[in-house]
Design a protein around this motif. Structure first.
Motif, PDB file in Angstrom:
ATOM      1  N   ASP A  46       1.320  -1.485   0.056  1.00 31.20           N
ATOM      2  CA  ASP A  46       0.200   0.210   0.018  1.00 31.20           C
ATOM      3  C   ASP A  46       0.354   1.303   0.156  1.00 31.20           C
ATOM      4  O   ASP A  46       1.340   1.964   0.960  1.00 31.20           O
ATOM      5  CB  ASP A  46      -1.070  -0.050   1.088  1.00 31.20           C
ATOM      6  N   GLY A  47       1.080   1.620  -1.297  1.00 33.08           N
ATOM      7  CA  GLY A  47       2.304   3.408  -1.531  1.00 33.08           C
ATOM      8  C   GLY A  47       2.169   3.163  -2.971  1.00 33.08           C
ATOM      9  O   GLY A  47       2.342   2.006  -3.547  1.00 33.08           O
ATOM     10  N   MET A  48       2.575   4.031  -2.930  1.00 34.95           N
ATOM     11  CA  MET A  48       3.180   4.311  -4.592  1.00 34.95           C
ATOM     12  C   MET A  48       4.681   5.115  -4.409  1.00 34.95           C
ATOM     13  O   MET A  48       5.469   5.469  -3.570  1.00 34.95           O
ATOM     14  CB  MET A  48       1.817   5.628  -4.670  1.00 34.95           C
ATOM     15  N   TRP A  49       5.225   5.142  -5.311  1.00 36.57           N
ATOM     16  CA  TRP A  49       6.589   4.989  -6.109  1.00 36.57           C
ATOM     17  C   TRP A  49       6.705   5.643  -7.379  1.00 36.57           C
ATOM     18  O   TRP A  49       5.684   6.137  -8.175  1.00 36.57           O
ATOM     19  CB  TRP A  49       7.502   3.906  -5.640  1.00 36.57           C
ATOM     20  N   GLU A  50       7.927   6.485  -7.412  1.00 34.59           N
ATOM     21  CA  GLU A  50       8.877   7.377  -9.236  1.00 34.59           C
ATOM     22  C   GLU A  50       9.921   6.862  -8.924  1.00 34.59           C
ATOM     23  O   GLU A  50      10.360   6.684  -7.770  1.00 34.59           O
ATOM     24  CB  GLU A  50       8.333   8.656  -8.651  1.00 34.59           C
ATOM     25  N   GLY A  51      10.349   6.614 -10.334  1.00 36.95           N
ATOM     26  CA  GLY A  51      11.659   6.019 -10.818  1.00 36.95           C
ATOM     27  C   GLY A  51      12.132   7.555 -11.388  1.00 36.95           C
ATOM     28  O   GLY A  51      11.191   8.383 -11.978  1.00 36.95           O
ATOM     29  N   LEU A  52      13.278   7.906 -10.894  1.00 38.53           N
ATOM     30  CA  LEU A  52      13.458   9.971 -11.609  1.00 38.53           C
ATOM     31  C   LEU A  52      15.067   9.612 -11.614  1.00 38.53           C
ATOM     32  O   LEU A  52      15.784   9.101 -11.150  1.00 38.53           O
ATOM     33  CB  LEU A  52      13.369  11.021 -11.183  1.00 38.53           C
ATOM     34  N   ARG A  53      15.246  10.256 -12.787  1.00 41.94           N
ATOM     35  CA  ARG A  53      17.396  10.447 -13.020  1.00 41.94           C
ATOM     36  C   ARG A  53      17.273  12.104 -12.659  1.00 41.94           C
ATOM     37  O   ARG A  53      16.978  12.625 -13.680  1.00 41.94           O
ATOM     38  CB  ARG A  53      17.362   9.774 -14.067  1.00 41.94           C
ATOM     39  N   PHE A  70       1.432  12.591  -7.141  1.00 47.74           N
ATOM     40  CA  PHE A  70       0.417  13.664  -6.825  1.00 47.74           C
ATOM     41  C   PHE A  70      -0.697  12.830  -7.357  1.00 47.74           C
ATOM     42  O   PHE A  70      -1.915  12.276  -5.789  1.00 47.74           O
ATOM     43  CB  PHE A  70       0.524  14.353  -6.385  1.00 47.74           C
ATOM     44  N   ASN A  71      -0.927  12.482  -8.237  1.00 47.91           N
ATOM     45  CA  ASN A  71      -2.528  12.189  -8.824  1.00 47.91           C
ATOM     46  C   ASN A  71      -2.551  10.613  -8.534  1.00 47.91           C
ATOM     47  O   ASN A  71      -3.993  10.069  -7.503  1.00 47.91           O
ATOM     48  CB  ASN A  71      -2.383  11.687 -10.676  1.00 47.91           C
ATOM     49  N   SER A  72      -1.780   9.760  -8.549  1.00 50.36           N
ATOM     50  CA  SER A  72      -1.806   8.756  -7.788  1.00 50.36           C
ATOM     51  C   SER A  72      -1.858   8.349  -6.264  1.00 50.36           C
ATOM     52  O   SER A  72      -2.797   8.070  -5.643  1.00 50.36           O
ATOM     53  CB  SER A  72      -0.717   7.689  -7.662  1.00 50.36           C
ATOM     54  N   CYS A  73      -1.682   9.448  -5.859  1.00 53.39           N
ATOM     55  CA  CYS A  73      -1.451   9.702  -4.425  1.00 53.39           C
ATOM     56  C   CYS A  73      -2.760  10.064  -3.809  1.00 53.39           C
ATOM     57  O   CYS A  73      -3.546   9.245  -2.913  1.00 53.39           O
ATOM     58  CB  CYS A  73      -1.105   9.743  -3.151  1.00 53.39           C
ATOM     59  N   LYS A  74      -3.186  10.729  -3.955  1.00 52.22           N
ATOM     60  CA  LYS A  74      -4.928  11.322  -4.486  1.00 52.22           C
ATOM     61  C   LYS A  74      -5.900  10.607  -4.286  1.00 52.22           C
ATOM     62  O   LYS A  74      -6.236  10.381  -3.761  1.00 52.22           O
ATOM     63  CB  LYS A  74      -5.304  13.052  -5.005  1.00 52.22           C
ATOM     64  N   ALA A  75      -6.048  10.082  -5.426  1.00 53.88           N
ATOM     65  CA  ALA A  75      -6.158   8.498  -5.737  1.00 53.88           C
ATOM     66  C   ALA A  75      -6.529   7.541  -4.478  1.00 53.88           C
ATOM     67  O   ALA A  75      -7.614   6.434  -4.661  1.00 53.88           O
ATOM     68  CB  ALA A  75      -6.041   8.407  -6.921  1.00 53.88           C
ATOM     69  N   ASN A 169       1.445   3.367  -9.817  1.00 52.76           N
ATOM     70  CA  ASN A 169       2.541   3.156 -10.244  1.00 52.76           C
ATOM     71  C   ASN A 169       2.455   2.433  -8.929  1.00 52.76           C
ATOM     72  O   ASN A 169       3.209   2.934  -7.552  1.00 52.76           O
ATOM     73  CB  ASN A 169       3.514   4.338 -10.015  1.00 52.76           C
ATOM     74  N   SER A 170       2.252   2.025  -8.108  1.00 51.87           N
ATOM     75  CA  SER A 170       1.875   1.673  -6.807  1.00 51.87           C
ATOM     76  C   SER A 170       3.078   0.399  -6.016  1.00 51.87           C
ATOM     77  O   SER A 170       3.960  -0.435  -6.736  1.00 51.87           O
ATOM     78  CB  SER A 170       0.475   0.592  -6.242  1.00 51.87           C
ATOM     79  N   HIS A 171       3.171   0.460  -4.251  1.00 60.49           N
ATOM     80  CA  HIS A 171       4.164  -0.887  -3.734  1.00 60.49           C
ATOM     81  C   HIS A 171       3.949  -1.707  -4.706  1.00 60.49           C
ATOM     82  O   HIS A 171       5.049  -2.949  -5.088  1.00 60.49           O
ATOM     83  CB  HIS A 171       4.548  -0.313  -2.788  1.00 60.49           C
ATOM     84  N   SER A 172       2.570  -2.171  -4.817  1.00 66.81           N
ATOM     85  CA  SER A 172       2.096  -3.849  -4.889  1.00 66.81           C
ATOM     86  C   SER A 172       2.717  -3.838  -7.013  1.00 66.81           C
ATOM     87  O   SER A 172       1.491  -3.130  -7.263  1.00 66.81           O
ATOM     88  CB  SER A 172       0.710  -4.192  -4.578  1.00 66.81           C
TER      89      SER A 172
END
Ligand SMILES: Cc1ncc(COP(=O)(O)O)c(C=O)c1O
Length: 312
Positions: A46-53, A70-75, A169-172
């Protein structure tokens, strides 16, 4: 024997043995970077992540990554606990603590935080979110470009957004992990996933493009991750006059493609050598090479634009 790869193979860098990791505002050596076994990310995904460079001191396409995050977290009603500027500061603090400026990959993870009981209900997470930032020195191995990736079509499909929307982009990532295992067991590097109607959709960790008779094709965007790199490639093709189509197509057309490539923040554009054992095109990949040059320039332009901004 053909080289085996994963799409995220990076050159070994001994500096990564001693990186400092951001855990809820603290910077700790990787050996001491820990979260609770009651953390909702560990327990439930139960979490969201981002990959950045990080390129030359700038997080490439930061705004697009934050928009998705932020869209994913809000959702999923996950309170980030800070705004975009706060995230940027946390990323920059972590980079500074590690003396990192370029060729850095970031995995930023936010979970619903520690639970008071080992059960599913989100209300059991009461102490605020867990934010972890892992930065690693990271250069994709050269062989990804020279040898390319071998794909296998897998039985695991991308589902309808009514189950778990692929845009999270969930942890699951179990759906993707199952696809990846199926590909590995079929002797390939990565899984090519179809949509519920049987059209070619995406791979388990990247977005997927083919080049046919001078045109670039990718899926409609339904059922796949709304990849930042995917969108950049589409925009760059449009701006440079390369015909690009987001459309349904089948394996028939993928097998007969002149080129195929994957996109993602880690590897930018990675060529596909074969699908289900059938070689795709030749090692001459003129359209992908052109797109790679455009993408490289887009990053340079982004970095220059950030540097030109007045410092507050
Ligand atoms: C399943 C999947 N597809 C595609 C991507 C590529 O997205 P991006 O280009 O934003 O890195 C990712 C990366 O998070 C992913 O997990």
């Amino acid at each position: 024997m053909t080289d085996t790869h994963t799409t995220h193979d990076a050159l070994e860098d001994p500096r990564n043995a001693d990186i400092k990791i951001y855990v809820n505002g603290k910077l700790v050596h990787r050996d001491d970077a820990k979260v609770s076994v009651y953390d909702s990310g560990f327990m439930l995904g139960d979490g969201m992540w981002e990959g950045l460079r990080l390129y030359d001191g700038q997080w490439a396409f930061f705004e697009e990554h934050m928009d998705r995050f932020f869209n994913s977290c809000k959702a999923v009603s996950l309170d980030v606990g800070m705004d975009e500027a706060g995230i940027l500061e946390a990323l920059n603090t972590t980079a500074k603590a590690n003396g990192m400026t370029t060729d850095v990959h970031c995995r930023m993870m936010l979970t619903r935080g520690t639970k008071v009981k080992p059960f599913q209900h989100p209300s059991l997470s009461r102490s605020g979110p867990t934010l972890v930032i892992i930065l690693e020195h990271s250069k994709p191995v050269n062989s990804l470009q020279s040898a390319g990736i071998r794909l296998a079509t897998v039985p695991q499909v991308r589902g309808l957004p009514t189950s778990q929307d692929a845009k999270y982009n969930s942890h699951s990532k179990l759906n993707c992990v199952i696809a990846c295992l199926q590909a590995e067991q079929a002797g390939a590097d990565e899984g090519l996933m179809l949509d519920p109607h049987g059209f070619v959709n995406t791979t388990n960790a990247c977005n997927f493009f083919i080049v046919r008779r001078g045109e670039v094709w990718t899926s409609t965007g339904d059922y796949c991750m709304n990849g930042v790199t995917r969108q950049k490639v589409i925009d760059l093709c449009r701006a440079d006059g390369i015909p690009i189509f987001e459309k349904n197509y089948s394996l028939y057309e993928a097998y007969g493609a002149d080129e195929a490539f994957l996109t993602g923040t880690f590897g930018a554009q990675t060529p596909v050598a074969s699908i289900d054992g059938k070689p795709i095109g030749t090692t001459d990949r003129p359209i992908m090479t052109r797109i790679q040059a455009l993408y490289k320039q887009a990053i340079a332009d982004y970095v220059a634009a950030c540097e030109a901004q007045p410092k507050s």
